[in-house]
Design an enzyme around this catalytic site. Structure first.
Site, PDB file in Angstrom:
ATOM      1  N   LYS A  22       0.855  -1.201   0.000  1.00 43.14           N
ATOM      2  CA  LYS A  22       0.000   0.000   0.000  1.00 43.14           C
ATOM      3  C   LYS A  22       0.887   1.245   0.000  1.00 43.14           C
ATOM      4  O   LYS A  22       0.669   2.172  -0.787  1.00 43.14           O
ATOM      5  CB  LYS A  22      -0.878   0.004   1.237  1.00 43.14           C
ATOM      6  CG  LYS A  22      -1.479   1.356   1.586  1.00 43.14           C
ATOM      7  CD  LYS A  22      -2.317   1.373   2.825  1.00 43.14           C
ATOM      8  CE  LYS A  22      -1.607   1.637   4.100  1.00 43.14           C
ATOM      9  NZ  LYS A  22      -1.328   3.064   4.413  1.00 43.14           N
ATOM     10  N   ASN A  23       1.907   1.262   0.852  1.00 46.30           N
ATOM     11  CA  ASN A  23       2.706   2.477   1.027  1.00 46.30           C
ATOM     12  C   ASN A  23       3.701   2.720  -0.088  1.00 46.30           C
ATOM     13  O   ASN A  23       4.247   3.821  -0.194  1.00 46.30           O
ATOM     14  CB  ASN A  23       3.395   2.476   2.392  1.00 46.30           C
ATOM     15  CG  ASN A  23       2.387   2.699   3.515  1.00 46.30           C
ATOM     16  OD1 ASN A  23       1.213   2.984   3.244  1.00 46.30           O
ATOM     17  ND2 ASN A  23       2.810   2.541   4.737  1.00 46.30           N
ATOM     18  N   CYS A 115      -4.634  12.794  13.006  1.00 48.50           N
ATOM     19  CA  CYS A 115      -5.283  11.476  13.135  1.00 48.50           C
ATOM     20  C   CYS A 115      -4.874  10.904  14.498  1.00 48.50           C
ATOM     21  O   CYS A 115      -4.074  11.489  15.207  1.00 48.50           O
ATOM     22  CB  CYS A 115      -4.851  10.564  11.996  1.00 48.50           C
ATOM     23  SG  CYS A 115      -3.119  10.194  12.030  1.00 48.50           S
ATOM     24  N   ARG A 120      -0.018  15.274  12.340  1.00 51.00           N
ATOM     25  CA  ARG A 120       0.619  14.886  11.083  1.00 51.00           C
ATOM     26  C   ARG A 120       1.044  16.155  10.317  1.00 51.00           C
ATOM     27  O   ARG A 120       0.434  16.551   9.345  1.00 51.00           O
ATOM     28  CB  ARG A 120      -0.313  14.023  10.232  1.00 51.00           C
ATOM     29  CG  ARG A 120      -0.866  12.804  10.936  1.00 51.00           C
ATOM     30  CD  ARG A 120       0.167  11.775  11.345  1.00 51.00           C
ATOM     31  NE  ARG A 120       0.861  11.157  10.250  1.00 51.00           N
ATOM     32  CZ  ARG A 120       0.398  10.076   9.611  1.00 51.00           C
ATOM     33  NH1 ARG A 120      -0.770   9.596   9.935  1.00 51.00           N
ATOM     34  NH2 ARG A 120       1.072   9.525   8.628  1.00 51.00           N
ATOM     35  N   ASP A 310       5.052   1.135  12.043  1.00 55.67           N
ATOM     36  CA  ASP A 310       3.813   0.512  11.541  1.00 55.67           C
ATOM     37  C   ASP A 310       3.651  -0.921  12.017  1.00 55.67           C
ATOM     38  O   ASP A 310       2.615  -1.532  11.772  1.00 55.67           O
ATOM     39  CB  ASP A 310       3.781   0.539  10.002  1.00 55.67           C
ATOM     40  CG  ASP A 310       3.606   1.935   9.491  1.00 55.67           C
ATOM     41  OD1 ASP A 310       3.718   2.139   8.274  1.00 55.67           O
ATOM     42  OD2 ASP A 310       3.383   2.839  10.314  1.00 55.67           O
ATOM     43  N   ARG A 402      -8.584  -0.139   5.153  1.00 58.15           N
ATOM     44  CA  ARG A 402      -7.781   0.910   4.513  1.00 58.15           C
ATOM     45  C   ARG A 402      -6.472   0.321   3.986  1.00 58.15           C
ATOM     46  O   ARG A 402      -5.924   0.791   2.995  1.00 58.15           O
ATOM     47  CB  ARG A 402      -7.415   2.012   5.506  1.00 58.15           C
ATOM     48  CG  ARG A 402      -8.576   2.806   6.007  1.00 58.15           C
ATOM     49  CD  ARG A 402      -8.109   4.013   6.744  1.00 58.15           C
ATOM     50  NE  ARG A 402      -7.238   4.843   5.895  1.00 58.15           N
ATOM     51  CZ  ARG A 402      -7.094   6.148   6.075  1.00 58.15           C
ATOM     52  NH1 ARG A 402      -7.718   6.757   7.062  1.00 58.15           N
ATOM     53  NH2 ARG A 402      -6.306   6.851   5.289  1.00 58.15           N
TER      54      ARG A 402
END
Ligand code: EPZ
Length: 424
Positions: A22-23, A115, A120, A310, A402
């Protein structure tokens, strides 16, 4: 809204394929804005974050076609303004800033909201783009960047108080590909996803060296052309399933991984007593849970190649039922401990203070209705529920969707007893 019911107990065994990252996908999708030619990107995971990015690209005027994991993007005529309604929903949309500025000489992007994992900020992104010649204005929650005479190369140091910035490095690197002259980025992020983006850009005709190190040099070119690219495996999804195997597995095999991206995660799981083996090519790994010989570990998150933030929540879930005391410090997002309150509802013994969690392993957790709060915290709750006594209901499943492609299907393939239900 969906919720996931995880019936604790079954032992995980078997083999699954890890999805594309995803990243890596998010900045690479944004980078397609840098050319009017077709870009074909393979193994883009079907998760809501990549779907948001595709919606943003379409709203900017790109022609986007998706068939399973392959996305074709043609950005012939592109607008300057990213739609607020979409941008505010995903922090990573900020990485359209660099490409839009380089392509059009102007872009308007809304300031990303905060968030739950912490504030952020985007000050480092703006420091870099301003150094390349962008004029920056703030109005009504939007950032407007203009560079009427184009961008010019510069020497830029992107270090922040919490270390390098991944998407900030991406934004500056993308903008610099079409700047006039040479750009040097010091204190650059060295994550594999940054290197994957640089490989994508170089395949488009960019001239980037040093990606994957703290010092990246970009020689600007006049234009970039279309490209075909396959994104790297998702190292955080792989790490999440490695932790699942250490919690509830007998032995679990993950295909389509990349050993070099998993060194810190592998070291942490082995340090707590479990076994990790890779095949010769390093693209398949098997994790075997050890009974008895496990113990607590001390963990400090750090920029790549250090232990990834993460994967902090997922490791906390493993250590919650690992005998002994573990100390987990998140230096990148010191507030990223929302999962701990929920784990404590399941019986975990965790004390969080000033960016550090002290975990006393308990014999077994017990089911409780818990609430997902952010992507990786939600994954941690699923992992904890795999061996908890009883059935755990995890609400607000959209957080997990997500960033994890079919996580329930993959867990079912490994023998877990999970069911996704509508949450009325
Ligand atoms: C990327 O976010 C990842 N997201 C995050 O993964 C990951 O947690 C993070 O990098 C750190 O590794 C994507 O790649 C899409 P940063 P990013 O800029 O780039 C501070 C997930 O779970 N900072 O590297 O937005 C910031 O507050 C997500 O998949 C500034 O101070 O993170 C943080 O403390 C969550 N000023 C640190 O730097 C800035 O201008 C690292 O943030 C930018 C960042």
């Amino acid at each position: 809204m969906d919720k996931l019911i995880v019936h604790g107990g079954p032992t995980l065994r078997g083999t699954i394929n890890i999805s594309g990252s995803k990243n890596a996908s998010l900045p690479i999708l944004a980078a397609s804005l840098l050319t009017a030619d077709d870009c074909i990107i393979r193994r883009v995971p079907d998760v809501s974050d990549t779907n948001y990015m595709i919606q943003i690209l379409s709203a900017l005027g790109a022609d986007v076609e998706r068939s399973s994991g392959t996305v074709r993007i043609t950005s012939a005529d592109i607008m300057d303004e990213a739609p607020y309604e979409l941008v505010r929903r995903m922090r990573a949309s900020i990485c359209v800033m660099g490409p839009l500025l380089a392509r059009n000489g102007r872009c308007v992007v809304s300031l990303p909201g905060g968030c739950v994992i912490g504030d952020r900020p985007v000050d480092l992104h703006l420091r870099g783009l301003e150094a390349l010649g962008a004029k920056i204005e703030f109005e009504g929650g939007n950032i407007t960047l203009t560079a009427k005479d184009g961008l010019r190369g510069a020497e830029i140091d992107l270090r922040g108080t919490h270390g390098p910035t991944v998407l900030g490095t991406d934004n500056v690197m993308m903008a610099a590909t079409l700047a006039e002259g040479i750009t040097v980025i010091e204190s650059a992020a060295a994550e594999p996803e940054v290197l994957d983006l640089a490989n994508f850009l170089n395949a488009m005709g960019a001239k980037i060296t040093g990606a994957g190190t703290r010092r990246i040099v970009i020689e600007g070119v006049k234009e970039l052309h279309g490209v075909e690219h396959t994104v790297i495996p998702d190292r955080i999804e792989a790490g999440t399933f490695m932790a699942a195997a250490a919690i509830a597995g007998e032995n679990v095999t993950l295909r389509r991984v990349c050993r070099d991206h998993l060194k810190a995660i592998t070291a942490a799981i082995e340090a707590s007593g479990h076994q990790v083996d890779f095949n010769e090519d390093g693209d398949i790994c098997t994790v075997r849970r050890s009974e008895g010989k496990t113990h607590g570990v001390n963990l400090v998150t750090a920029p790549f190649p250090g232990y990834p933030t993460d994967m902090q929540a997922q490791m906390t879930a493993l250590l919650a039922t690992t005998p002994g005391i573990s100390v987990i410090k998140d230096t990148i997002f010191p507030q990223r401990f929302m999962h701990c309150a929920e784990l404590k509802r399941m019986g975990a013994d965790i004390r969080v203070d000033n960016g550090t969690a002290v975990v006393h392993g308990v014999a077994r957790l017990s089911a409780a209705p818990v609430m997902a709060s952010d992507l990786r915290a939600s994954a941690a709750l699923v992992l904890a529920a795999l061996t908890a006594k009883g059935s755990t209901e995890i609400s607000r499943l959209y957080h997990i969707d997500r960033g994890y492609e079919q996580i329930d299907e993959k867990l079912l393939m490994l023998g877990a007893n999970v069911e996704r239900v509508k949450d009325h």
